[in-house]
Design a protein around this motif. Structure first.
Motif, mmCIF file in Angstrom:
data_model
loop_
_atom_site.group_PDB
_atom_site.id
_atom_site.type_symbol
_atom_site.label_atom_id
_atom_site.label_comp_id
_atom_site.label_asym_id
_atom_site.label_seq_id
_atom_site.Cartn_x
_atom_site.Cartn_y
_atom_site.Cartn_z
ATOM 1 N N THR B 203 0.843 -1.204 0.000
ATOM 2 C CA THR B 203 0.000 0.000 0.000
ATOM 3 C C THR B 203 0.878 1.255 0.000
ATOM 4 O O THR B 203 0.543 2.251 -0.623
ATOM 5 C CB THR B 203 -0.967 0.033 1.205
ATOM 6 O OG1 THR B 203 -0.231 0.155 2.415
ATOM 7 C CG2 THR B 203 -1.795 -1.243 1.266
ATOM 8 N N ALA B 204 2.016 1.187 0.681
ATOM 9 C CA ALA B 204 2.948 2.318 0.682
ATOM 10 C C ALA B 204 3.514 2.533 -0.709
ATOM 11 O O ALA B 204 3.594 3.667 -1.200
ATOM 12 C CB ALA B 204 4.066 2.075 1.695
ATOM 13 N N SER B 205 3.902 1.439 -1.347
ATOM 14 C CA SER B 205 4.472 1.514 -2.695
ATOM 15 C C SER B 205 3.448 2.070 -3.681
ATOM 16 O O SER B 205 3.760 2.926 -4.517
ATOM 17 C CB SER B 205 4.925 0.119 -3.124
ATOM 18 O OG SER B 205 5.404 0.130 -4.441
ATOM 19 N N LEU B 206 2.212 1.593 -3.546
ATOM 20 C CA LEU B 206 1.145 2.043 -4.436
ATOM 21 C C LEU B 206 0.843 3.527 -4.221
ATOM 22 O O LEU B 206 0.513 4.243 -5.174
ATOM 23 C CB LEU B 206 -0.105 1.194 -4.190
ATOM 24 C CG LEU B 206 -1.218 1.219 -5.214
ATOM 25 C CD1 LEU B 206 -0.682 1.080 -6.619
ATOM 26 C CD2 LEU B 206 -2.228 0.124 -4.911
ATOM 27 N N ALA B 207 0.982 3.982 -2.985
ATOM 28 C CA ALA B 207 0.748 5.397 -2.695
ATOM 29 C C ALA B 207 1.739 6.269 -3.455
ATOM 30 O O ALA B 207 1.376 7.304 -4.015
ATOM 31 C CB ALA B 207 0.856 5.652 -1.190
ATOM 32 N N VAL B 208 2.995 5.851 -3.488
ATOM 33 C CA VAL B 208 4.017 6.609 -4.221
ATOM 34 C C VAL B 208 3.692 6.601 -5.710
ATOM 35 O O VAL B 208 3.701 7.645 -6.362
ATOM 36 C CB VAL B 208 5.427 6.029 -3.974
ATOM 37 C CG1 VAL B 208 6.466 6.801 -4.769
ATOM 38 C CG2 VAL B 208 5.763 6.046 -2.487
ATOM 39 N N LEU B 209 3.370 5.413 -6.230
ATOM 40 C CA LEU B 209 3.043 5.296 -7.652
ATOM 41 C C LEU B 209 1.871 6.206 -8.027
ATOM 42 O O LEU B 209 1.946 6.964 -8.998
ATOM 43 C CB LEU B 209 2.699 3.843 -7.997
ATOM 44 C CG LEU B 209 2.355 3.582 -9.462
ATOM 45 C CD1 LEU B 209 3.610 3.277 -10.256
ATOM 46 C CD2 LEU B 209 1.368 2.432 -9.613
ATOM 47 N N SER B 210 0.799 6.149 -7.242
ATOM 48 C CA SER B 210 -0.412 6.917 -7.553
ATOM 49 C C SER B 210 -0.113 8.407 -7.588
ATOM 50 O O SER B 210 -0.512 9.114 -8.513
ATOM 51 C CB SER B 210 -1.492 6.646 -6.503
ATOM 52 O OG SER B 210 -1.724 5.267 -6.368
ATOM 53 N N ASN B 211 0.612 8.874 -6.570
ATOM 54 C CA ASN B 211 0.907 10.303 -6.490
ATOM 55 C C ASN B 211 1.808 10.759 -7.634
ATOM 56 O O ASN B 211 1.565 11.798 -8.240
ATOM 57 C CB ASN B 211 1.557 10.620 -5.145
ATOM 58 C CG ASN B 211 1.814 12.103 -4.980
ATOM 59 O OD1 ASN B 211 2.902 12.581 -5.238
ATOM 60 N ND2 ASN B 211 0.785 12.852 -4.576
ATOM 61 N N ARG B 212 2.820 9.970 -7.944
ATOM 62 C CA ARG B 212 3.750 10.335 -9.015
ATOM 63 C C ARG B 212 3.028 10.363 -10.364
ATOM 64 O O ARG B 212 3.289 11.231 -11.201
ATOM 65 C CB ARG B 212 4.915 9.356 -9.060
ATOM 66 C CG ARG B 212 5.775 9.348 -7.806
ATOM 67 C CD ARG B 212 6.791 10.472 -7.815
ATOM 68 N NE ARG B 212 7.652 10.422 -6.635
ATOM 69 C CZ ARG B 212 7.481 11.150 -5.540
ATOM 70 N NH1 ARG B 212 6.467 12.018 -5.475
ATOM 71 N NH2 ARG B 212 8.307 11.055 -4.526
ATOM 72 N N LEU B 213 2.127 9.419 -10.555
ATOM 73 C CA LEU B 213 1.373 9.368 -11.813
ATOM 74 C C LEU B 213 0.443 10.568 -11.930
ATOM 75 O O LEU B 213 0.385 11.220 -12.972
ATOM 76 C CB LEU B 213 0.573 8.059 -11.899
ATOM 77 C CG LEU B 213 -0.342 7.892 -13.115
ATOM 78 C CD1 LEU B 213 0.456 7.939 -14.407
ATOM 79 C CD2 LEU B 213 -1.129 6.587 -13.033
ATOM 80 N N ALA B 214 -0.253 10.873 -10.833
ATOM 81 C CA ALA B 214 -1.159 12.024 -10.834
ATOM 82 C C ALA B 214 -0.381 13.301 -11.144
ATOM 83 O O ALA B 214 -0.849 14.172 -11.867
ATOM 84 C CB ALA B 214 -1.860 12.136 -9.485
ATOM 85 N N ASN B 215 0.825 13.391 -10.601
ATOM 86 C CA ASN B 215 1.677 14.555 -10.825
ATOM 87 C C ASN B 215 2.152 14.666 -12.259
ATOM 88 O O ASN B 215 2.169 15.740 -12.834
ATOM 89 C CB ASN B 215 2.913 14.454 -9.929
ATOM 90 C CG ASN B 215 2.751 15.317 -8.722
ATOM 91 O OD1 ASN B 215 2.194 14.851 -7.744
ATOM 92 N ND2 ASN B 215 3.153 16.563 -8.805
ATOM 93 N N ALA B 216 2.554 13.528 -12.811
ATOM 94 C CA ALA B 216 3.029 13.499 -14.192
ATOM 95 C C ALA B 216 1.900 13.929 -15.127
ATOM 96 O O ALA B 216 2.111 14.678 -16.075
ATOM 97 C CB ALA B 216 3.524 12.104 -14.560
ATOM 98 N N ARG B 217 0.684 13.455 -14.800
ATOM 99 C CA ARG B 217 -0.488 13.826 -15.603
ATOM 100 C C ARG B 217 -0.732 15.326 -15.510
ATOM 101 O O ARG B 217 -0.986 15.988 -16.502
ATOM 102 C CB ARG B 217 -1.721 13.073 -15.099
ATOM 103 C CG ARG B 217 -1.871 11.697 -15.715
ATOM 104 C CD ARG B 217 -3.288 11.209 -15.570
ATOM 105 N NE ARG B 217 -3.544 10.729 -14.213
ATOM 106 C CZ ARG B 217 -3.919 9.489 -13.918
ATOM 107 N NH1 ARG B 217 -4.059 8.610 -14.871
ATOM 108 N NH2 ARG B 217 -4.140 9.132 -12.686
ATOM 109 N N ALA B 218 -0.638 15.869 -14.282
ATOM 110 C CA ALA B 218 -0.885 17.292 -14.062
ATOM 111 C C ALA B 218 0.157 18.134 -14.803
ATOM 112 O O ALA B 218 -0.157 19.169 -15.379
ATOM 113 C CB ALA B 218 -0.872 17.598 -12.572
ATOM 114 N N ALA B 219 1.400 17.660 -14.797
ATOM 115 C CA ALA B 219 2.486 18.386 -15.451
ATOM 116 C C ALA B 219 2.320 18.378 -16.965
ATOM 117 O O ALA B 219 2.657 19.341 -17.646
ATOM 118 C CB ALA B 219 3.830 17.770 -15.060
ATOM 119 N N ALA B 220 1.772 17.280 -17.487
ATOM 120 C CA ALA B 220 1.634 17.120 -18.931
ATOM 121 C C ALA B 220 0.464 17.933 -19.479
ATOM 122 O O ALA B 220 0.513 18.406 -20.610
ATOM 123 C CB ALA B 220 1.438 15.646 -19.277
#
Lengths: 221, 221
Positions: B203-220
């Motif tokens: 769940t910790a690992s998935l939390a990092v993945l989710s946040n990084r993906l959301a950020n990458a999407r926001a940046a794009a």
DNA sequence: TAGATTGTTAATCGATTAACAATC
DNA sequence: TAGATTGTTAATCGATTAACAATC
């Protein structure tokens, strides 16, 4: 006083250590909610989890929530704030590559949906596995991964293939438009910088365990 | 010059980030050995793994190896140094609690022995599972865990039970003399300070993945 | 020898922890 | 109001990165 528009959604990068602690808070808050607790302070959370109260406060602030002096935070509001920040409140579709032991474990882990992840298709290269059921899905040929991922606009790929195939399948995922890879292989993937890679490296974890155990033994003797 | 006695064995605590990188070096060195390469420098390793050369040098020094200026390290010697430091050169027996999806995945993962870990017994609380085979073992009742672990002097416990049972089974392990717990549950275990706990928190690992993906999407966008 | 590379000390960076004013 | 708690700024700590002398 000027009005400040909060950025509650997950649009701000948080440090990885903070992100990794958020699920732990979430779990504690759920237990508190079941106990009927309405509010909670950082001090109480910190004591329950053996953490520093200031650290807890900063972690929670990262999700965009604002607390009330003397009161703390409302348990339900804080829970939702963490869920929305981590994207756990909406399902993200994912494809799984590699239906071996680890792949099957992930497929059978129904609770993944509670964390916003939904595996919509599973792929493998082994003809003996292709066509057989795994969880609620039927295992498809790895050759069809790109097609499916692209067509369904899947952005998350779960990599649970043997180490030797890791880079090849990762390339496949990138070509298919995957934006994030949850990497269960010990291979350091070489992918474009825009692709998010999160490693779950059991060999790395085991290395820490082994060394710490050897140390504890040395200290005790 | 005074003679310096090196502490080659795993008796010195190394920072967790260093420990987590060592398996990656090991993997690269194995590939180099297969290619027939005899020596290697930090610069070469750093370039291959996209790391800082000084960081690589410090990581390797932690294992106790001493290099040769202008030459670097001998690939075979360096490989053995990492293996001995991580305790991968001798088998450590372990018991597994919880033969669900994750537990079965670990039982079926034969390569665990390459990393020095050998699961000698598997336990579960579910009567439907007890007595059935899992990998090369037969699943035993969780009530017998303490007995077996104590009698065989097992020091490592693998915790792959449902979250609700995690703390109870951890207590059982501690009572049985287990010194280190490889924790695959998202529960923060409350155990004596002398017990080594290494968490593999999906769940910790998935939390990092989710946040990084959301950020990458926001940046794009 | 000349120069690549090691080992080590110093500087930087980021996360954790401490201090404290603002607030309900 | 008094005081617990938040939010934020400053200090500390540890890991990463840079600088450089020693060495083969």
């Amino acid at each position: 006083m000027p009005i400040k528009y909060g950025t509650n959604s997950s649009t701000k990068a948080a440090p990885a250590p903070t992100l990794r602690r958020l699920p732990t808070y979430h779990r504690l808050l759920q237990a508190m909610m079941e106990d009927g607790r309405l509010t909670v302070s950082c001090t109480v959370i910190a004591q329950a989890l053996v953490l520093d109260a200031t650290q807890v406060r900063k972690d929670l602030a990262a999700t965009g929530i604002v607390g009330k002096p003397k009161v703390g935070y409302f348990v339900d509001e804080l829970t939702r704030s963490i869920e929305s920040f981590l994207g756990w409140d909406k399902l993200t579709p994912a494809v799984l590559a590699g239906a071996g032991n680890m792949g099957k474990a992930l497929l059978g882990y129904d609770r993944l949906a509670e964390y916003g992840l939904h595996i919509v298709a599973a792929f493998d290269a082994d003809p003996a596995r292709i066509g057989s059921p795994a969880g609620k899905l039927e295992i498809l040929s790895i050759d069809d991964l790109a097609d499916h991922a692209e067509r369904l606009h899947v952005q998350v790929g779960i990599l649970a293939v043997p180490p030797g195939a890791a880079q090849t399948v990762a390339n496949l995922m990138v070509l298919a438009g995957i934006r994030a890879i949850w990497n269960f292989t010990p291979v350091r993937l070489d992918v474009p910088a825009t692709i998010v890679v999160e490693n779950v490296d059991l060999t790395a974890s085991l290395a820490v365990l082994s060394n710490r155990l050897a140390n504890a033994r040395a200290a005790a003797s």
